[in-house]
Structures are given as C-alpha cells and as structure tokens.
Design a protein around this motif. Sequence first.
Motif, short mmCIF file in Angstrom:
data_model
loop_
_atom_site.label_atom_id
_atom_site.label_comp_id
_atom_site.label_asym_id
_atom_site.label_seq_id
_atom_site.Cartn_x
_atom_site.Cartn_y
_atom_site.Cartn_z
N MET A 1 6.62 -1.43 -26.95
CA MET A 1 6.55 -2.42 -28.40
C MET A 1 7.38 -3.69 -28.32
N LEU A 2 8.18 -3.37 -27.70
CA LEU A 2 8.76 -4.72 -27.48
C LEU A 2 8.24 -5.82 -26.69
N SER A 3 7.30 -5.26 -26.00
CA SER A 3 6.39 -6.27 -24.68
C SER A 3 4.57 -7.15 -25.88
N ILE A 4 4.90 -6.02 -26.77
CA ILE A 4 3.63 -6.44 -27.68
C ILE A 4 4.25 -7.50 -28.63
N ALA A 5 5.30 -7.43 -29.06
CA ALA A 5 6.52 -8.44 -29.77
C ALA A 5 6.23 -9.76 -29.14
N GLU A 6 6.86 -9.72 -27.53
CA GLU A 6 6.98 -11.20 -26.93
C GLU A 6 5.43 -11.77 -26.87
N ALA A 7 5.10 -10.64 -26.24
CA ALA A 7 3.48 -11.07 -26.29
C ALA A 7 2.87 -12.58 -27.66
N LEU A 8 3.59 -11.29 -28.42
CA LEU A 8 2.94 -12.81 -30.44
C LEU A 8 4.01 -13.20 -30.49
N LEU A 9 5.04 -13.81 -30.04
CA LEU A 9 5.84 -15.01 -29.71
C LEU A 9 5.30 -15.96 -28.95
N GLN A 10 5.16 -15.53 -27.97
CA GLN A 10 4.06 -16.59 -27.11
C GLN A 10 2.96 -17.75 -28.19
N LYS A 11 2.27 -16.41 -27.46
CA LYS A 11 1.20 -16.30 -28.75
C LYS A 11 0.81 -17.56 -29.73
N GLU A 12 1.87 -16.94 -30.47
CA GLU A 12 1.79 -17.80 -31.88
C GLU A 12 2.90 -19.64 -31.05
N ALA A 13 4.14 -19.19 -30.20
CA ALA A 13 4.19 -20.81 -29.78
C ALA A 13 3.06 -21.98 -29.04
N SER A 14 2.62 -21.07 -27.76
CA SER A 14 0.90 -21.94 -27.75
C SER A 14 0.42 -22.58 -28.67
N GLN A 15 0.28 -21.40 -29.55
CA GLN A 15 -0.50 -22.31 -30.90
C GLN A 15 -0.09 -23.86 -31.30
N SER A 16 1.11 -23.57 -31.59
CA SER A 16 2.29 -24.63 -32.11
C SER A 16 1.85 -25.90 -31.64
#
Length: 158
Positions: A1-16
């Motif tokens: 679950m933590l790995s999924i959340a970390e992947a989502l945060l990285q994706k959100e940062a790259s999107q911004s």
Amino acid sequence: MLSIAEALLQKEASQSVADEAAYMSEHCSDLPFPHSVQELQELCKKLRHDIDKIDEERCDLEAKVKKGEKEIEDLKIKVIDLKGKFKKPALRKMRMSADQMLQALLGSKHKVSLDLRANLKQVKKEVKEEPEVGNWPKTIEDKASMYGRKKMFEGGEA
C-alpha cells in the motif's frame, strides 16, 4: 500500500512539473536577445506595456475583492440585527362588547352579563363660585383698609 501511495505521489509531482512547463510555454514566450540598442529599447517598451496591463488587472481585481468583502460585512451586520430583533404582530382592533368577550372566553354554555358602565363611579364637577364684580373702586378701597386686610387673613371677603 505504501509503494502504491509513493508511486501516486511521484506521478502527481511529475504531472505538476509538466503542467507548469506547458503553462509557461503557452503564456510566456522566450525572450529574444537583442543585438542592438534599438532592439533592446523596443523590448523594454514591450515589457513595460505588459507590466502596465497586468498591474491594471491586479488593481481591478483588488477593487472587486474589497467591494465583495464590504458587502459580506454589511450582510453579516444585517443578519446579526435580524437575529436580535423580532417583529411584533400588529394587533387588530375588535369591536366587541364585554358580554361578547366573556362569551368567547367562557364558551356559549355560560351566560354572563356584565355591565361595565354600571360599576363606574360618577364624578360630580364642582362649580367654583366667582365673586361678583361690582363697584371695583370700592372693593379695592375696602381691601386696602386695615379691616379689609384682617378679613382677608381670616378668610372672609372684604
């Protein structure tokens, strides 16, 4: 679950970062480097014009915000006033006799007659007697004499 959340945060940062780059390329053009003094002056004039336009927009938006804040304050004051006050209903005039009022209060079973006017006291007006006006020079002389003054103090007329 933590790995999924970390992947989502990285994706959100790259999107911004991508969104920021797209916005900058759309709204801000690349600055040309002028090679002469005249081109540099034209660039400064263009930048000054853009700055003035943006400053006008900023002032307009500030004025709108201040107007909105003032309206909000006025409405808050009105709400507070309305909460503190309540309107009393206007009383209607009724033309009923005392008997009709008692019948309405007690019901139709009780037949009570009440004459309020009969219980009122009658006040007699006292008529104040005024002394007759006769021979005024004689009246003044009588009051001016010693006996006239004595009679006035004793309560008698001169």
